[in-house]
Structures are given as C-alpha cells and as structure tokens.
Design a protein around this motif. Sequence first.
Motif, PDB file in Angstrom:
ATOM      1  N   LEU A   6       8.824  -4.252 -22.520  1.00 49.50           N
ATOM      2  CA  LEU A   6       8.179  -5.531 -22.259  1.00 49.50           C
ATOM      3  C   LEU A   6       6.671  -5.429 -22.456  1.00 49.50           C
ATOM      4  O   LEU A   6       6.050  -6.308 -23.051  1.00 49.50           O
ATOM      5  CB  LEU A   6       8.513  -6.007 -20.841  1.00 49.50           C
ATOM      6  CG  LEU A   6       7.899  -7.332 -20.407  1.00 49.50           C
ATOM      7  CD1 LEU A   6       8.381  -8.465 -21.298  1.00 49.50           C
ATOM      8  CD2 LEU A   6       8.234  -7.604 -18.952  1.00 49.50           C
ATOM      9  N   SER A   7       6.087  -4.352 -21.984  1.00 54.59           N
ATOM     10  CA  SER A   7       4.653  -4.139 -22.143  1.00 54.59           C
ATOM     11  C   SER A   7       4.280  -4.060 -23.622  1.00 54.59           C
ATOM     12  O   SER A   7       3.299  -4.674 -24.058  1.00 54.59           O
ATOM     13  CB  SER A   7       4.240  -2.854 -21.425  1.00 54.59           C
ATOM     14  OG  SER A   7       2.888  -2.560 -21.653  1.00 54.59           O
ATOM     15  N   SER A   9       5.949  -5.330 -26.151  1.00 53.77           N
ATOM     16  CA  SER A   9       6.165  -6.651 -26.747  1.00 53.77           C
ATOM     17  C   SER A   9       5.010  -7.603 -26.425  1.00 53.77           C
ATOM     18  O   SER A   9       4.551  -8.350 -27.290  1.00 53.77           O
ATOM     19  CB  SER A   9       7.469  -7.258 -26.245  1.00 53.77           C
ATOM     20  OG  SER A   9       8.558  -6.451 -26.577  1.00 53.77           O
ATOM     21  N   LEU A  10       4.538  -7.566 -25.177  1.00 51.62           N
ATOM     22  CA  LEU A  10       3.411  -8.418 -24.791  1.00 51.62           C
ATOM     23  C   LEU A  10       2.138  -8.033 -25.538  1.00 51.62           C
ATOM     24  O   LEU A  10       1.369  -8.902 -25.951  1.00 51.62           O
ATOM     25  CB  LEU A  10       3.186  -8.338 -23.279  1.00 51.62           C
ATOM     26  CG  LEU A  10       4.254  -8.963 -22.392  1.00 51.62           C
ATOM     27  CD1 LEU A  10       3.953  -8.697 -20.919  1.00 51.62           C
ATOM     28  CD2 LEU A  10       4.383 -10.437 -22.650  1.00 51.62           C
ATOM     29  N   GLY A  14       0.291 -10.609 -27.949  1.00 48.70           N
ATOM     30  CA  GLY A  14      -1.101 -10.936 -27.641  1.00 48.70           C
ATOM     31  C   GLY A  14      -2.039 -10.575 -28.780  1.00 48.70           C
ATOM     32  O   GLY A  14      -2.962 -11.323 -29.112  1.00 48.70           O
ATOM     33  N   LEU A  42      -1.734 -12.258 -22.360  1.00 52.27           N
ATOM     34  CA  LEU A  42      -0.652 -11.348 -22.745  1.00 52.27           C
ATOM     35  C   LEU A  42      -1.118  -9.898 -22.809  1.00 52.27           C
ATOM     36  O   LEU A  42      -0.405  -8.980 -22.375  1.00 52.27           O
ATOM     37  CB  LEU A  42      -0.051 -11.778 -24.087  1.00 52.27           C
ATOM     38  CG  LEU A  42       0.742 -13.077 -24.058  1.00 52.27           C
ATOM     39  CD1 LEU A  42       1.110 -13.507 -25.471  1.00 52.27           C
ATOM     40  CD2 LEU A  42       1.984 -12.922 -23.215  1.00 52.27           C
ATOM     41  N   ALA A  45      -1.555  -8.690 -19.254  1.00 52.96           N
ATOM     42  CA  ALA A  45      -0.242  -8.450 -18.646  1.00 52.96           C
ATOM     43  C   ALA A  45       0.370  -7.157 -19.185  1.00 52.96           C
ATOM     44  O   ALA A  45       0.971  -6.379 -18.430  1.00 52.96           O
ATOM     45  CB  ALA A  45       0.685  -9.629 -18.911  1.00 52.96           C
ATOM     46  N   ALA A  46       0.204  -6.908 -20.479  1.00 49.71           N
ATOM     47  CA  ALA A  46       0.716  -5.668 -21.068  1.00 49.71           C
ATOM     48  C   ALA A  46       0.019  -4.453 -20.466  1.00 49.71           C
ATOM     49  O   ALA A  46       0.669  -3.455 -20.136  1.00 49.71           O
ATOM     50  CB  ALA A  46       0.529  -5.687 -22.580  1.00 49.71           C
TER      51      ALA A  46
END
Length: 121
Positions: A6-7, A9-10, A14, A42, A45-46
């Motif tokens: 997920l990290s 992908s973000l 971003g 993003l 968040a990553a």
Amino acid sequence: MPPAKLSASLALLGGVLWILHALLGGGSDPLPGTLHFLGLALVLAAAGLFGSGLVKSDAVGMRVLVGLASALLALSVVEAFRPPDSPWYDGGWGIVAALLGGIALVRRRGGDRTSGGAHSR
C-alpha cells in the motif's frame, strides 16, 4: 493489501500526480493545485505507512509516533529548499517518489517474502 504494498502504491500514485502537476505548469487553474495537494497527501501517507512498518513491536503508540515522524520528515525534505514559482521542483520529487514506489512494487510482486536468518525454517 499489505502495508508495504500500500505504501509503495501510494508513493507511485502521488509521484505521478506531482509529475502531472508539473506538466500542466501550475497557473491559476484549480486542477494543478488539486493535483499538487492530492500528490502531497499521498506521498505523506506513503511515508507514514513506510515509517510505521519499520517498528517491529505491537506497540500502537510507537507505530503512530514513528509514522507521523516519517511523514513530517518527508514533508520537511520536500519543502526545505523550495524555490519560488517552480512547478518542476515538485515534478522532480514526483519522479523520485514514482520511481521508489514502482521499484518497491516490482520487487514485492512475487509475494511478501520474509527474510529468514540461519535458524528460521
């Protein structure tokens, strides 16, 4: 989805948004500003997810603290040397974020592998 995936992908998404922001060139149009803000959110968040993944204990408070510190560190690195009126400054950071996220996704494509030591079986 695992936090590492997920990290990554973000970070990739971003970074792509920041590259699109740079290609549009800024200006008074609200679309580039929106792309910049979403890309920043993003990427932060990553960085936060990546930082919280560095904590190996189950202490939720420690994970939150390290995640926040990682996101603030990423923000300070990006904003520290910002020149006035340069959309390609963010585009350059977008390229870095997209490359790091893309490489992390490609490396994890085979599944979540855990590295084992000499005594793990």
